[in-house]
Motif scaffolding. Structure first.
Motif, PDB file in Angstrom:
ATOM      1  N   ASN A 253       0.841  -1.189   0.000  1.00 56.09           N
ATOM      2  CA  ASN A 253       0.000   0.000   0.000  1.00 56.09           C
ATOM      3  C   ASN A 253       0.876   1.238   0.000  1.00 56.09           C
ATOM      4  N   VAL A 254       0.294   2.355  -0.378  1.00 59.18           N
ATOM      5  CA  VAL A 254       1.022   3.623  -0.377  1.00 59.18           C
ATOM      6  C   VAL A 254       0.533   4.547   0.742  1.00 59.18           C
ATOM      7  N   VAL A 255      -0.432   4.092   1.511  1.00 61.53           N
ATOM      8  CA  VAL A 255      -1.060   4.954   2.507  1.00 61.53           C
ATOM      9  C   VAL A 255      -0.582   4.711   3.935  1.00 61.53           C
ATOM     10  N   GLY A 256       0.175   3.676   4.161  1.00 63.73           N
ATOM     11  CA  GLY A 256       0.555   3.290   5.521  1.00 63.73           C
ATOM     12  C   GLY A 256       1.252   4.372   6.313  1.00 63.73           C
ATOM     13  N   LYS A 257       2.219   5.038   5.710  1.00 61.17           N
ATOM     14  CA  LYS A 257       2.967   6.078   6.430  1.00 61.17           C
ATOM     15  C   LYS A 257       2.059   7.226   6.836  1.00 61.17           C
ATOM     16  N   GLN A 258       1.159   7.611   5.941  1.00 60.03           N
ATOM     17  CA  GLN A 258       0.260   8.728   6.225  1.00 60.03           C
ATOM     18  C   GLN A 258      -0.772   8.339   7.280  1.00 60.03           C
ATOM     19  N   ILE A 259      -1.207   7.080   7.258  1.00 62.13           N
ATOM     20  CA  ILE A 259      -2.143   6.613   8.291  1.00 62.13           C
ATOM     21  C   ILE A 259      -1.457   6.661   9.657  1.00 62.13           C
TER      22      ILE A 259
ATOM     23  N   ARG B  87      -3.470  12.346  16.111  1.00 65.73           N
ATOM     24  CA  ARG B  87      -4.721  12.321  16.874  1.00 65.73           C
ATOM     25  C   ARG B  87      -4.508  11.766  18.283  1.00 65.73           C
ATOM     26  N   GLY B  88      -3.271  11.360  18.577  1.00 63.62           N
ATOM     27  CA  GLY B  88      -2.962  10.851  19.906  1.00 63.62           C
ATOM     28  C   GLY B  88      -3.500   9.461  20.170  1.00 63.62           C
ATOM     29  N   LEU B  89      -3.676   8.684  19.108  1.00 64.85           N
ATOM     30  CA  LEU B  89      -4.216   7.328  19.243  1.00 64.85           C
ATOM     31  C   LEU B  89      -3.110   6.289  19.181  1.00 64.85           C
ATOM     32  N   THR B  90      -3.149   5.334  20.086  1.00 68.12           N
ATOM     33  CA  THR B  90      -2.274   4.174  19.965  1.00 68.12           C
ATOM     34  C   THR B  90      -2.866   3.270  18.890  1.00 68.12           C
ATOM     35  N   GLN B  91      -2.088   2.320  18.415  1.00 72.32           N
ATOM     36  CA  GLN B  91      -2.625   1.362  17.446  1.00 72.32           C
ATOM     37  C   GLN B  91      -3.792   0.594  18.054  1.00 72.32           C
TER      38      GLN B  91
ATOM     39  N   ALA C 251      -5.927   1.607  20.465  1.00 67.04           N
ATOM     40  CA  ALA C 251      -7.110   2.481  20.566  1.00 67.04           C
ATOM     41  C   ALA C 251      -7.717   2.728  19.190  1.00 67.04           C
ATOM     42  N   PHE C 252      -6.856   2.888  18.200  1.00 64.58           N
ATOM     43  CA  PHE C 252      -7.313   3.096  16.827  1.00 64.58           C
ATOM     44  C   PHE C 252      -8.066   1.866  16.330  1.00 64.58           C
ATOM     45  N   ALA C 253      -7.509   0.688  16.587  1.00 69.05           N
ATOM     46  CA  ALA C 253      -8.164  -0.559  16.184  1.00 69.05           C
ATOM     47  C   ALA C 253      -9.531  -0.689  16.854  1.00 69.05           C
ATOM     48  N   ALA C 254      -9.625  -0.304  18.118  1.00 74.49           N
ATOM     49  CA  ALA C 254     -10.904  -0.382  18.828  1.00 74.49           C
ATOM     50  C   ALA C 254     -11.942   0.531  18.171  1.00 74.49           C
ATOM     51  N   LYS C 255     -11.533   1.736  17.794  1.00 74.95           N
ATOM     52  CA  LYS C 255     -12.448   2.663  17.114  1.00 74.95           C
ATOM     53  C   LYS C 255     -12.886   2.099  15.758  1.00 74.95           C
ATOM     54  N   LEU C 256     -11.956   1.487  15.048  1.00 74.03           N
ATOM     55  CA  LEU C 256     -12.291   0.897  13.751  1.00 74.03           C
ATOM     56  C   LEU C 256     -13.253  -0.276  13.913  1.00 74.03           C
ATOM     57  N   GLN C 257     -13.051  -1.063  14.950  1.00 74.80           N
ATOM     58  CA  GLN C 257     -13.949  -2.196  15.204  1.00 74.80           C
ATOM     59  C   GLN C 257     -15.357  -1.709  15.536  1.00 74.80           C
ATOM     60  N   ILE C 258     -15.463  -0.664  16.335  1.00 74.59           N
ATOM     61  CA  ILE C 258     -16.772  -0.087  16.659  1.00 74.59           C
ATOM     62  C   ILE C 258     -17.444   0.437  15.387  1.00 74.59           C
ATOM     63  N   ALA C 259     -16.638   0.950  14.457  1.00 76.95           N
ATOM     64  CA  ALA C 259     -17.161   1.483  13.197  1.00 76.95           C
ATOM     65  C   ALA C 259     -17.520   0.387  12.196  1.00 76.95           C
ATOM     66  N   GLY C 260     -17.240  -0.876  12.535  1.00 77.50           N
ATOM     67  CA  GLY C 260     -17.635  -1.976  11.665  1.00 77.50           C
ATOM     68  C   GLY C 260     -16.517  -2.795  11.064  1.00 77.50           C
ATOM     69  N   LEU C 261     -15.278  -2.406  11.278  1.00 81.14           N
ATOM     70  CA  LEU C 261     -14.146  -3.193  10.758  1.00 81.14           C
ATOM     71  C   LEU C 261     -13.717  -4.194  11.831  1.00 81.14           C
ATOM     72  N   ASP C 262     -14.558  -5.184  12.049  1.00 74.54           N
ATOM     73  CA  ASP C 262     -14.373  -6.142  13.138  1.00 74.54           C
ATOM     74  C   ASP C 262     -13.048  -6.888  13.097  1.00 74.54           C
ATOM     75  N   GLY C 263     -12.563  -7.206  11.922  1.00 74.34           N
ATOM     76  CA  GLY C 263     -11.359  -8.016  11.810  1.00 74.34           C
ATOM     77  C   GLY C 263     -10.058  -7.247  11.861  1.00 74.34           C
ATOM     78  N   LEU C 264     -10.125  -5.939  12.005  1.00 69.92           N
ATOM     79  CA  LEU C 264      -8.902  -5.134  11.976  1.00 69.92           C
ATOM     80  C   LEU C 264      -8.443  -4.846  13.402  1.00 69.92           C
ATOM     81  N   GLU C 265      -7.450  -5.605  13.840  1.00 73.86           N
ATOM     82  CA  GLU C 265      -6.918  -5.466  15.191  1.00 73.86           C
ATOM     83  C   GLU C 265      -5.577  -4.746  15.142  1.00 73.86           C
ATOM     84  N   LYS C 266      -4.938  -4.618  16.294  1.00 74.32           N
ATOM     85  CA  LYS C 266      -3.666  -3.901  16.403  1.00 74.32           C
ATOM     86  C   LYS C 266      -2.617  -4.429  15.430  1.00 74.32           C
TER      87      LYS C 266
ATOM     88  N   ILE D  31     -12.536   7.907  10.808  1.00 77.03           N
ATOM     89  CA  ILE D  31     -12.132   7.807  12.216  1.00 77.03           C
ATOM     90  C   ILE D  31     -11.014   8.804  12.532  1.00 77.03           C
ATOM     91  N   LEU D  32     -10.092   8.987  11.578  1.00 79.29           N
ATOM     92  CA  LEU D  32      -8.980   9.924  11.787  1.00 79.29           C
ATOM     93  C   LEU D  32      -9.389  11.372  11.547  1.00 79.29           C
TER      94      LEU D  32
END
Length: 98
Positions: A12-18, A25-29, A31-46, A70-71
């Motif tokens: 991917n070309v977006v990883g560094k920018q993500i 935003r002051g998010l750990t990986q 915490a970010f994964a938890a927000k993504l899971q709440i938003a519906g990306l259940d399989g995306l963990e740390k 989320i960001l």
């Protein structure tokens, strides 16, 4: 004759920018994964976040859409300048073939 240096394969070309936007935003990986899971990306963990940020995991378009939401950034801001993407094409193509 010496061996040519091994090209970096990435998916991917977006990883560094993500990673940068997440840190801004002051998010750990985790915490970010938890927000993504709440938003519906259940399989995306740390570990998945780490792989995306290190460019060893592909990112689906729907994932990218939710990640940008989320960001709280425009989706375009997650892409590097076009010249950088063009320079990366051989490594991207090789990464998808491996």
């Amino acid at each position: 004759m010496g061996q040519q240096p091994k090209r970096r394969r990435f998916r991917n070309v977006v990883g560094k920018q993500i990673a940068s936007a997440r840190s801004a935003r002051g998010l750990t990986q985790e915490a970010f994964a938890a927000k993504l899971q709440i938003a519906g990306l259940d399989g995306l963990e740390k570990t998945g976040i780490s792989k995306i940020e290190h460019q060893v995991r592909s990112v689906q378009d729907y994932e990218l859409h939710i990640i940008a939401h989320i960001l709280k950034v425009p989706i375009e801001s997650l892409f590097p300048p076009l010249g950088e993407t063009k320079d990366s094409l051989p490594d991207l193509k090789e990464g998808y073939q491996s």
